[in-house]
Design an enzyme around this catalytic site. Structure first.
Site, short mmCIF file in Angstrom:
data_model
loop_
_atom_site.label_atom_id
_atom_site.label_comp_id
_atom_site.label_asym_id
_atom_site.label_seq_id
_atom_site.Cartn_x
_atom_site.Cartn_y
_atom_site.Cartn_z
N ASP A 67 -13.67 -40.73 23.68
CA ASP A 67 -13.40 -39.62 24.64
C ASP A 67 -13.77 -38.21 24.16
O ASP A 67 -14.35 -38.24 23.00
CB ASP A 67 -11.85 -39.63 25.01
CG ASP A 67 -11.08 -39.85 23.96
OD1 ASP A 67 -11.62 -39.62 22.96
OD2 ASP A 67 -9.93 -40.34 23.86
N ASP A 136 2.81 -41.94 25.13
CA ASP A 136 2.99 -42.54 26.66
C ASP A 136 2.24 -43.95 26.86
O ASP A 136 2.03 -44.40 28.01
CB ASP A 136 2.42 -41.42 27.69
CG ASP A 136 1.22 -41.18 27.60
OD1 ASP A 136 0.38 -41.58 26.67
OD2 ASP A 136 0.44 -40.12 28.18
N HIS A 138 -0.89 -44.57 25.99
CA HIS A 138 -2.45 -44.37 26.55
C HIS A 138 -3.30 -45.01 25.35
O HIS A 138 -2.79 -44.91 24.23
CB HIS A 138 -2.79 -42.99 26.91
CG HIS A 138 -2.66 -41.70 25.75
ND1 HIS A 138 -2.38 -40.73 26.08
CD2 HIS A 138 -3.36 -41.97 24.58
CE1 HIS A 138 -2.61 -40.15 24.98
NE2 HIS A 138 -3.03 -40.74 24.13
N GLU A 143 -4.26 -42.41 30.61
CA GLU A 143 -2.86 -42.01 30.87
C GLU A 143 -2.32 -43.05 31.92
O GLU A 143 -2.84 -43.90 32.58
CB GLU A 143 -2.75 -40.43 31.70
CG GLU A 143 -3.67 -39.48 30.45
CD GLU A 143 -2.72 -39.26 29.37
OE1 GLU A 143 -1.97 -40.30 28.72
OE2 GLU A 143 -2.58 -38.06 28.78
#
Ligand code: F6R
Length: 261
Positions: A67, A136, A138, A143
């Site tokens: 990313d 979370d 990810h 997400e």
């Protein structure tokens, strides 16, 4: 999934390092998928040290990062381009044309996502993908609620991720809200995945990814569908796992079998 519990961060980095080295030794032309963040830093330090000792050759290695933030110049200290050059690429003999990161400054971001996905395909796909996990759940910047069939796309960071990443920026307001990320399907297409996690703050995310249902609410849980995924975590990150003893039992018994495989 193979769940391997290392004693601490150093042991975790040593084990990840051995896995990456084995891959590079067995296949001179290896396509590595790489992650940024704190977790893989120990792995990159070890690869750089190997290269200084001339034990590892990156000349035929091809890399694709997971990313990149949208809007940050590659020379920005918090861009993932900058991070990867600083931590790894500038210190090894990788051919610059073999380094790939999404261009978060592309004029047409949708085209950039398609271009990135096509470049991975042209390279023959990813052999070994290194992953970290967010609080979370990810992987990449996938997400909660990202489709488990997603390809490289533009992601909106959750407030939690913005907060977690604010430690690297002057203020929370400076953290970009968007990123280009490989999708979950892109990640699952890798031949092998290693998810690394260290520290108690990751324990709940690890538990949900490993022992919870496969759900887009915890995108790392998609690795349960991968036929060759290793979850490499330290004791603290493993602390919420219900079946921790069973995972240890599997590892101990596998080690006994190793010579016969
Ligand atoms: C980074 C990435 C993220 C991180 C994750 C964990 O390229 O894809 O998914 O791996 O946010 O970050 P750290 O390792 O800093 O806890």
């Amino acid at each position: 999934m193979d769940i391997i519990i290392a004693s601490d961060y150093e042991d975790l980095s040593d084990r990840a390092h051995r896995m990456v080295l084995t891959q590079m030794e067995e296949h001179t032309r290896t396509v590595l998928g790489l992650a940024t963040g704190s977790t893989p830093e120990g792995l990159y330090e070890r690869l750089v040290a190997d290269h200084r000792g001339e034990e590892v050759d990156f000349s035929k290695t091809i890399t694709f990062n997971l990313d990149e933030y949208v809007g940050l110049d590659p020379s920005h200290e918090q861009s993932y381009h900058y991070f990867m050059h600083e931590k790894l690429f500038d210190h090894v003999n990788i051919n610059p044309s073999n380094i790939h990161l999404p261009n978060g400054q592309a004029l047409n971001l949708t085209h950039e996502c398609e271009r990135y996905e096509a470049a991975i395909d042209r390279a023959g796909g990813i052999d070994l993908q290194v992953l970290g996990i967010g609080r979370d759940g990810h992987i990449g910047f996938n997400e909660p609620t990202t489709s488990l069939q997603s390809r490289t796309h533009i992601a909106t960071l959750t407030p939690e991720t913005v907060e977690d990443n604010a430690r690297f920026f002057d203020s929370k307001e400076d953290v970009p809200r968007f990123a280009i990320t490989m999708g979950i399907r892109t990640i699952l297409d890798a031949q092998k995945c290693i998810l690394m996690a260290s520290g108690e703050h990751k324990a709940e995310a690890v538990r949900r990814a490993v022992e919870g249902p496969v759900t887009a609410s915890v995108t790392a849980s998609a690795l349960q569908m991968h036929r060759n995924a290793i979850v490499l975590i330290d004791e603290a990150a493993a602390s919420a796992l219900e079946r921790k003893d069973y995972y240890r039992w599997i590892q101990e018994n596998k080690e006994r079998l190793a010579g016969r495989l």
